[in-house]
Structure formats: structure tokens, C-alpha cells
Write a protein that holds these residues in place. Structure first.
Motif, PDB file in Angstrom:
ATOM      1  N   LYS A 196       0.862  -1.182   0.000  1.00 55.01           N
ATOM      2  CA  LYS A 196       0.000   0.000   0.000  1.00 55.01           C
ATOM      3  C   LYS A 196       0.896   1.228   0.000  1.00 55.01           C
ATOM      4  CE  LYS A 196      -3.996  -1.916   2.442  1.00 55.01           C
ATOM      5  NZ  LYS A 196      -4.856  -1.804   3.641  1.00 55.01           N
ATOM      6  N   ARG A 237     -12.526   7.197  -9.941  1.00 54.37           N
ATOM      7  CA  ARG A 237     -11.126   6.803  -9.707  1.00 54.37           C
ATOM      8  C   ARG A 237     -10.368   7.863  -8.914  1.00 54.37           C
ATOM      9  NH1 ARG A 237     -11.567   5.176 -15.472  1.00 54.37           N
ATOM     10  NH2 ARG A 237     -11.716   2.884 -15.519  1.00 54.37           N
ATOM     11  N   GLU A 240     -11.297   7.791  -5.344  1.00 51.18           N
ATOM     12  CA  GLU A 240     -10.816   6.605  -4.632  1.00 51.18           C
ATOM     13  C   GLU A 240      -9.300   6.597  -4.438  1.00 51.18           C
ATOM     14  OE1 GLU A 240     -14.262   3.373  -5.974  1.00 51.18           O
ATOM     15  OE2 GLU A 240     -12.312   3.398  -6.982  1.00 51.18           O
ATOM     16  N   PRO A 242      -5.669   7.260  -2.881  1.00 47.29           N
ATOM     17  CA  PRO A 242      -5.266   7.490  -1.485  1.00 47.29           C
ATOM     18  C   PRO A 242      -5.094   8.975  -1.204  1.00 47.29           C
ATOM     19  CG  PRO A 242      -3.919   5.784  -2.515  1.00 47.29           C
ATOM     20  CD  PRO A 242      -4.714   6.408  -3.602  1.00 47.29           C
ATOM     21  N   ARG A 264      -4.871   2.528  -8.587  1.00 44.29           N
ATOM     22  CA  ARG A 264      -4.943   3.405  -7.422  1.00 44.29           C
ATOM     23  C   ARG A 264      -5.084   2.654  -6.102  1.00 44.29           C
ATOM     24  NH1 ARG A 264      -9.184   2.621 -10.205  1.00 44.29           N
ATOM     25  NH2 ARG A 264     -11.249   2.267  -9.302  1.00 44.29           N
ATOM     26  N   HIS A 265      -5.675   1.459  -6.097  1.00 45.38           N
ATOM     27  CA  HIS A 265      -5.959   0.767  -4.839  1.00 45.38           C
ATOM     28  C   HIS A 265      -4.707   0.124  -4.241  1.00 45.38           C
ATOM     29  CE1 HIS A 265     -10.209   1.445  -4.977  1.00 45.38           C
ATOM     30  NE2 HIS A 265     -10.342   0.869  -6.143  1.00 45.38           N
TER      31      HIS A 265
END
Length: 272
Positions: A196, A237, A240, A242, A264-265
Motif C-alpha cells: 500500500k 477513480r 478513490e 489514497p 490506485r488501490h
């Protein structure tokens, strides 16, 4: 099939309250602020992060619900993860007391839960072929507690006639040992699963929630002011991404910008 009317009404009220919060907290400056053209996403997000915002509507209720939720999870997790230990304790107490069958029945139930837990982790391993520290610890504790219970039953010569206790105890010990060995010889969880981006922005969960809501409202205003041209998919997007990472979209080719939005996740780079 829609939501029940009370829940739908409550959700509508929450949405209205959040929109009103956005108008009060964000619209006052975002509708008149001057933004560079073409828009620099990092500067726009920085304008959000440098401001302090009033509490979100229902934030106290949300926090209480979160605390209650974690308490429920803990209450459920303790007996499940400690089932084999509880079973061993019940066996150790029961062999020296009257009403041994009652103690052994409770112990059998505890070891039954332990067996279900091991089978659950085995099914997870079967899908991923990867180990995790939590699973290794659980299987090691289950195997040791089950083996200790077997040893107590064997040395005490306690009658377990008609009880599932010996079968469940041995099953828990064997399955946990097998699962432990499989885990030790498997690969650890890879970075692709756990990676992450490093956290940016406020550390407080409450402040982060406010900043995310404010950033979402800013995006709506930017679109309304026609400072950016986005379709609905890219709007989602961007929302969403961070917190603190809009700046990654600045100064990169369109192809790289597209990759950042689509990844992006989990992050689009090897963060170190």
C-alpha cells in the motif's frame, strides 16, 4: 429490491447532511479559489489538506458504531482463536472433578470449534499457497494445546466412552500440525498482496475522513466550474485515490496518468 424504508430514509438524511456539510466547509472557498490551468492536482489537494474542517455529521454515532463493531469482533475472535486452549483447560480441570462427562462435553465442543478454525485456514492456504504469521501462530497453538490435552487424557486414564472428545482432539492436533508444516514450507505473503502507498496527510482517522469528504466535494466543484473535464469513471477513480496522492498525476504522460488511476488501490509503484 430496494432497502427497507427506515434504512433508506436514514441513508437519505445522512447524504443530505453530508452535502450540507460540504457546502458549509468547502464551497465557501472552493467556488471562488483560483486554480492553475491546466489544473495541477497536487495543488488542488494541498488546498484541501491545509484547512481544518468541522466534525462530520453523525461522526460521534459512526465512532460509537465502530467501537461496538470492534468489540463484537473481539468477543467472537477470542473463543474461536483460543478454542483449543480452552479445550485443554477444560480437559485438565475435568479429569480431577466430579461430573467429568459435562467437562468433557464442553471440551469436545471447544475442540470442534478448533477443527473448524484449522479447516478454514487450510482452505485459505489451498487457494493462496501462502503463509501468514497469524495462521502459523494459530496452528502452532492449536497443535500444542491439542497434544497436551491428548497427553492429559492418556495419563489420567479418564473414561471418554461415548464422547467425541478423543476424536476431535486428535483431529485438531493432526490437522493443525499438517497445516503448520504446509505453512512453513509455503511462501510468505507477497508484497503484491500487502503493498500500500505510505500514508500521507493527517494521521487522525477523524481528520482523514473530513479531508476525504472535503476532497470529494472539491472534485465536484472543479467539475461544475469546468476546470477539469472528466467522465464518471475517472471521477470515481480520482475520488478513490489514497489521500495525499493527487500530486502523482501532475507532470506525467497521459499513459502513465491512466496507469496511476487504474492501479490506485494497490499502488502503481514499488513503494519503499
Amino acid at each position: 429490491m430496494g432497502l427497507p424504508k427506515p434504512i433508506a430514509d436514514w441513508a437519505r438524511k445522512v447524504d443530505q447532511a453530508e452535502r450540507e456539510w460540504g457546502r458549509v466547509a468547502v464551497d465557501g472557498w472552493a467556488r471562488t479559489a483560483t486554480f492553475a490551468q491546466p489544473l495541477r492536482w497536487g495543488e488542488a489537494e494541498a488546498a484541501v489538506l491545509e484547512r481544518d474542517y468541522p466534525p462530520l455529521p453523525g461522526s460521534i454515532v459512526t465512532r460509537l458504531v465502530g467501537i461496538v463493531g470492534w468489540a463484537v469482533v473481539a468477543l467472537l475472535a477470542v473463543p474461536v482463536f483460543g478454542a483449543a486452549v480452552a479445550g485443554f483447560v477444560l480437559v485438565a480441570i475435568g479429569v480431577d472433578r466430579d461430573g467429568v462427562s459435562d467437562w468433557f462435553s464442553l471440551a469436545a465442543f471447544a475442540f470442534g470449534i478448533a477443527v473448524v478454525g484449522v479447516l478454514t485456514f487450510l482452505s485459505m492456504w489451498w487457494r493462496t499457497r501462502r503463509r501468514s504469521l497469524m495462521v502459523l501462530v494459530y496452528n502452532a497453538v492449536t497443535a500444542l494445546a491439542s497434544a497436551a490435552a491428548i497427553a492429559v487424557l492418556a495419563t489420567a486414564n479418564a473414561s471418554t466412552e461415548g464422547s467425541w472428545l478423543p476424536v476431535l482432539t486428535i483431529t485438531a492436533a493432526v490437522l493443525a500440525a499438517v497445516s503448520l508444516v504446509l505453512g512453513l514450507f509455503s511462501k510468505p505473503e507477497g508484497r503484491n498482496k500487502s503493498r500500500k502507498p505510505p500514508r500521507r496527510g493527517p494521521r487522525s482517522a477523524d481528520k482523514r475522513a473530513r479531508a476525504l469528504k472535503a476532497r470529494k466535494r472539491l472534485l465536484e466543484i472543479l467539475i461544475h466550474r469546468r476546470l477539469v473535464d472528466l467522465d464518471e469513471a475517472d471521477r470515481i477513480r480520482l475520488d478513490e485515490m489514497p489521500l495525499g496522492y493527487w500530486s502523482e498525476l501532475d507532470g506525467v504522460p497521459d499513459r502513465e496518468r491512466r496507469r496511476i488511476l487504474e492501479m490506485r488501490h494497490v499502488g502503481w509503484r514499488d513503494f519503499t
